[in-house]
Design a protein around this motif. Structure first.
Motif, PDB file in Angstrom:
ATOM      1  N   ASN B  75      83.598  60.109  28.990  1.00 37.47           N
ATOM      2  CA  ASN B  75      84.457  60.296  27.585  1.00 37.47           C
ATOM      3  C   ASN B  75      83.965  59.659  26.524  1.00 37.47           C
ATOM      4  O   ASN B  75      83.548  60.077  25.585  1.00 37.47           O
ATOM      5  CB  ASN B  75      85.932  60.612  27.820  1.00 37.47           C
ATOM      6  N   PHE B  76      84.056  58.370  27.142  1.00 35.39           N
ATOM      7  CA  PHE B  76      83.633  57.339  25.812  1.00 35.39           C
ATOM      8  C   PHE B  76      82.266  56.958  25.542  1.00 35.39           C
ATOM      9  O   PHE B  76      81.978  56.606  24.464  1.00 35.39           O
ATOM     10  CB  PHE B  76      84.615  56.018  25.944  1.00 35.39           C
ATOM     11  N   GLN B  77      81.396  57.406  26.622  1.00 40.12           N
ATOM     12  CA  GLN B  77      79.978  57.460  26.259  1.00 40.12           C
ATOM     13  C   GLN B  77      79.792  58.478  25.147  1.00 40.12           C
ATOM     14  O   GLN B  77      78.783  58.366  24.637  1.00 40.12           O
ATOM     15  CB  GLN B  77      79.312  57.543  27.792  1.00 40.12           C
ATOM     16  N   ARG B  78      80.435  59.557  25.193  1.00 34.70           N
ATOM     17  CA  ARG B  78      80.550  60.698  24.230  1.00 34.70           C
ATOM     18  C   ARG B  78      80.987  59.932  22.981  1.00 34.70           C
ATOM     19  O   ARG B  78      80.415  60.056  21.702  1.00 34.70           O
ATOM     20  CB  ARG B  78      81.028  61.815  24.730  1.00 34.70           C
ATOM     21  N   MET B  79      82.155  59.612  22.985  1.00 38.61           N
ATOM     22  CA  MET B  79      83.002  59.332  21.688  1.00 38.61           C
ATOM     23  C   MET B  79      82.275  58.045  20.861  1.00 38.61           C
ATOM     24  O   MET B  79      82.092  58.266  19.468  1.00 38.61           O
ATOM     25  CB  MET B  79      84.258  58.849  22.047  1.00 38.61           C
ATOM     26  N   VAL B  80      81.717  57.251  21.391  1.00 33.50           N
ATOM     27  CA  VAL B  80      80.899  56.274  20.789  1.00 33.50           C
ATOM     28  C   VAL B  80      79.743  56.721  19.875  1.00 33.50           C
ATOM     29  O   VAL B  80      79.554  56.328  18.780  1.00 33.50           O
ATOM     30  CB  VAL B  80      80.485  54.938  21.615  1.00 33.50           C
ATOM     31  N   ARG B  81      79.111  57.878  20.583  1.00 30.76           N
ATOM     32  CA  ARG B  81      77.968  58.316  20.011  1.00 30.76           C
ATOM     33  C   ARG B  81      78.471  59.124  19.013  1.00 30.76           C
ATOM     34  O   ARG B  81      77.542  59.612  17.895  1.00 30.76           O
ATOM     35  CB  ARG B  81      76.972  59.054  20.957  1.00 30.76           C
ATOM     36  N   ILE B  82      79.446  60.023  18.907  1.00 30.01           N
ATOM     37  CA  ILE B  82      79.961  60.961  17.795  1.00 30.01           C
ATOM     38  C   ILE B  82      80.346  59.978  16.523  1.00 30.01           C
ATOM     39  O   ILE B  82      79.894  60.092  15.575  1.00 30.01           O
ATOM     40  CB  ILE B  82      81.358  61.395  18.286  1.00 30.01           C
ATOM     41  N   ALA B  83      80.999  58.549  17.027  1.00 34.21           N
ATOM     42  CA  ALA B  83      81.458  57.885  15.889  1.00 34.21           C
ATOM     43  C   ALA B  83      80.314  57.167  15.219  1.00 34.21           C
ATOM     44  O   ALA B  83      80.128  57.112  13.718  1.00 34.21           O
ATOM     45  CB  ALA B  83      82.572  56.803  16.368  1.00 34.21           C
ATOM     46  N   ASP B  84      79.435  57.008  15.851  1.00 30.18           N
ATOM     47  CA  ASP B  84      78.312  55.964  15.198  1.00 30.18           C
ATOM     48  C   ASP B  84      77.105  56.845  14.547  1.00 30.18           C
ATOM     49  O   ASP B  84      76.554  56.777  13.649  1.00 30.18           O
ATOM     50  CB  ASP B  84      77.637  55.239  16.070  1.00 30.18           C
ATOM     51  N   SER B  85      76.947  58.200  15.345  1.00 34.55           N
ATOM     52  CA  SER B  85      75.862  59.158  14.711  1.00 34.55           C
ATOM     53  C   SER B  85      76.531  59.953  13.420  1.00 34.55           C
ATOM     54  O   SER B  85      75.637  60.242  12.532  1.00 34.55           O
ATOM     55  CB  SER B  85      75.699  60.046  15.776  1.00 34.55           C
ATOM     56  N   MET B  86      77.766  59.937  13.092  1.00 42.46           N
ATOM     57  CA  MET B  86      78.440  60.391  12.203  1.00 42.46           C
ATOM     58  C   MET B  86      78.664  59.382  11.056  1.00 42.46           C
ATOM     59  O   MET B  86      79.063  59.779  10.103  1.00 42.46           O
ATOM     60  CB  MET B  86      79.632  61.358  12.239  1.00 42.46           C
ATOM     61  N   GLY B  87      78.668  58.366  11.517  1.00 46.58           N
ATOM     62  CA  GLY B  87      78.894  57.046  10.595  1.00 46.58           C
ATOM     63  C   GLY B  87      80.305  57.020   9.873  1.00 46.58           C
ATOM     64  O   GLY B  87      80.459  56.372   8.620  1.00 46.58           O
ATOM     65  N   ILE B  88      81.175  57.252  10.888  1.00 44.81           N
ATOM     66  CA  ILE B  88      82.804  57.487  10.355  1.00 44.81           C
ATOM     67  C   ILE B  88      83.154  55.896  10.165  1.00 44.81           C
ATOM     68  O   ILE B  88      83.144  55.058  11.204  1.00 44.81           O
ATOM     69  CB  ILE B  88      83.505  58.220  11.166  1.00 44.81           C
ATOM     70  N   SER B 112      77.646  48.593  13.559  1.00 43.47           N
ATOM     71  CA  SER B 112      78.077  49.923  12.951  1.00 43.47           C
ATOM     72  C   SER B 112      79.252  49.382  12.346  1.00 43.47           C
ATOM     73  O   SER B 112      80.042  50.417  11.822  1.00 43.47           O
ATOM     74  CB  SER B 112      78.652  50.759  14.388  1.00 43.47           C
TER      75      SER B 112
END
Lengths: 247, 119
Positions: B75-88, B112
């Motif tokens: 799940n967190f392999q996913r979440m870090v990529r959402i956060a960083d690819s969207m630049g939040i 990041s």
């Protein structure tokens, strides 16, 4: 073909995890908002190539991720900008910048298409990572279904947070009323909201792999889980730290 | 969230476990060292380390813990990529616990961090 039977697994896999993975697979090959089913599957196939891409490995070790020239190990009919976006999100996500996302628009990868692409990438990647973590073979990709992308864009999306437009905190209204129904949100929830189905996909997966939105408010042991919240957050924190994620 | 969950349950933990400190991982968290090692090996994507860490966690904690741990790590392999690819950016930089944790873990060293600092 029935997916995620886990007949090769030496471990018993919770039914809610199987269901969440099957749900995403049913969505993966179907038309989305900005990509059709075949294109979404091409993105998925590209994710699997990115994890072993020679150029990605070279770029990851480069001082700047935007000066090195080269070609990804790729096998899809996606545009160069889309292929590069998939590979960056998988292998070098912490060095993605606003300028990069803006430049992609000039190369034909709109911000809406980028958000949906990212949604496919991260969901597919996390399901694959679950398998890899347990030493299981990756699930074969589903077949594409026909149909066109809907081109749906929520009218309330606005720029100002992050690299792409998002729904504002009070923007979960109308067709998006289900996204954060209690009115409380966070930037990580809003991140993919330009493509609401991408957010729905990750919420469904997250509910099984981690916690539901309601479950996140419970800081003790969760029903149906073998590990308590501190154990979960230790794993979450260590994974985030290794990935150098500030958020 | 680790700090908050520890405070909520009145448990003494050492936040440096997040940075890979093995002794810290063993403080207050059952199977902490094995869970930390497993999470680390998933994120670094070293197959040799992962095989070893998986077996260590399985022996120490059993199958159900291993499967749930794999779910959270994935799940967190996913979440870090959402956060960083969207630049939040971080939602609120002013909370006491957030400031404490970011300082203790020296998180501003990450590239990041600029998504929050410059945003």
């Amino acid at each position: 073909m029935s997916h995620f039977n886990y007949t090769d697994s030496p471990y018993s896999i919770r039914e809610d995890i199987r269901e969440a993975h099957r749900f995403f697979w049913s969505r993966l090959g179907a038309p989305g908002c900005w990509w059709n089913g075949a294109q979404r599957l091409a993105i998925a196939a590209e994710v699997r190539l990115a994890t072993n891409c020679t150029f990605c490995a070279e770029r990851k070790s480069a001082l700047s991720p935007y000066t090195l020239a080269g070609e990804h190990d790729h096998g899809s009919g996606l545009s160069p900008a889309a292929i590069d976006a998939v590979h960056r999100i998988v292998t070098d996500q912490d060095r993605i910048t606003q300028s990069y996302v803006d430049r992609n628009v000039d190369q034909g990868l709109s911000k809406e298409a980028y958000v949906e692409l990212a949604g496919v990438v991260v969901s597919l990647f996390s399901i694959d990572e679950f398998h890899r973590a347990l030493g299981l073979a990756l699930e074969p990709l589903p077949q594409p279904s026909s149909g066109k992308a809907s081109l749906y864009r929520p009218s309330q999306a606005v720029s100002g947070t992050g690299f792409v437009p998002m729904l504002p905190p009070d923007g979960a209204t109308g067709s998006e009323a289900d996204l954060w129904p209690n009115g409380r949100t966070a930037n990580v929830l809003r991140a993919l909201s330009l493509v609401p189905d991408a957010l729905r996909d990750w919420m469904k997966l997250s509910s099984a792999q981690y916690l539901s939105m309601q479950g996140m408010a419970n800081f003790d042991r969760q029903e149906g889980r073998a590990i308590n919240r501190m154990q979960m957050e230790l794993i979450a924190g260590r994974v985030s730290s290794v990935n150098e994620c500030f958020y | 969230m680790l700090r908050v969950s520890a405070q909520t349950t009145g448990t003494e933990i050492d936040i440096l476990a997040v940075n890979g400190d093995l002794d810290a991982a063993g403080r207050g968290i059952e199977f902490g060292p094995e869970l930390m090692g497993f999470a680390e090996s998933v994120a670094t994507r070293s197959e040799a380390d992962l095989k070893l860490a998986r077996n260590q966690l399985l022996i120490a904690a059993g199958e159900s813990v291993l499967v749930d741990a794999a779910g959270v790590a994935a799940n967190f392999q996913r979440m870090v990529r959402i956060a960083d690819s969207m630049g939040i950016p971080i939602d609120n930089m002013e909370t006491e616990v957030g400031i404490e944790v970011r300082q203790a873990l020296a998180l501003s060293r990450f590239a990041s961090a600029q998504n929050t600092v410059s945003g």
